[in-house]
Design a protein around this motif. Sequence first.
Motif, mmCIF file in Angstrom:
data_model
loop_
_atom_site.group_PDB
_atom_site.id
_atom_site.type_symbol
_atom_site.label_atom_id
_atom_site.label_comp_id
_atom_site.label_asym_id
_atom_site.label_seq_id
_atom_site.Cartn_x
_atom_site.Cartn_y
_atom_site.Cartn_z
ATOM 1 N N SER A 244 0.806 -1.225 0.000
ATOM 2 C CA SER A 244 0.000 0.000 0.000
ATOM 3 C C SER A 244 0.835 1.271 0.000
ATOM 4 N N GLU A 245 2.121 1.164 0.351
ATOM 5 C CA GLU A 245 2.994 2.338 0.360
ATOM 6 C C GLU A 245 3.871 2.427 -0.893
ATOM 7 N N THR A 246 3.802 1.414 -1.751
ATOM 8 C CA THR A 246 4.661 1.406 -2.932
ATOM 9 C C THR A 246 3.904 1.500 -4.245
ATOM 10 N N THR A 247 2.569 1.444 -4.188
ATOM 11 C CA THR A 247 1.767 1.532 -5.405
ATOM 12 C C THR A 247 0.360 2.016 -5.075
ATOM 13 N N ALA A 248 -0.290 2.590 -6.064
ATOM 14 C CA ALA A 248 -1.682 3.007 -5.912
ATOM 15 C C ALA A 248 -2.634 1.860 -6.252
ATOM 16 N N VAL A 249 -2.114 0.791 -6.808
ATOM 17 C CA VAL A 249 -2.939 -0.350 -7.201
ATOM 18 C C VAL A 249 -3.211 -1.212 -5.969
#
Length: 119
Positions: free
Chosen positions: A106-111
């Motif tokens: 959740s902290e490395t992508t918006a997907v």
Amino acid sequence: MAAVSDDSFELYDLRIEVVAPVGAKLYCGAKVGDYFELKGEMLYLPPGQGISIYSLASVLPLLAAKQRETHPHDWMSTDAEIACPDPNCPSRLRIIRGAKRRFRHSETTAVALPKDKTV
């Protein structure tokens, strides 16, 4: 469906350093012992040190795989030196796995992760 309770994953920190036979003449602009580090997706060079874009290009495609856990019999687990792309330069870039670092999806992508996946 249950929500994902732990969206974390681990990657190895990597140190990539120049190695060569003693007394070898290097043509890539590097010196034995030059290095850079990869922590997550961030590449760090020591102050005042550069790296040839050609040398970087030769090792870059392998770094994401080297950051991840691999099967002990996989060549990615055992092979650690990448030849300089200049056929006349005897240097190699040695990839050294360091400590593992934890990241959260959740902290490395918006997907978002699929809602039907549980860990």
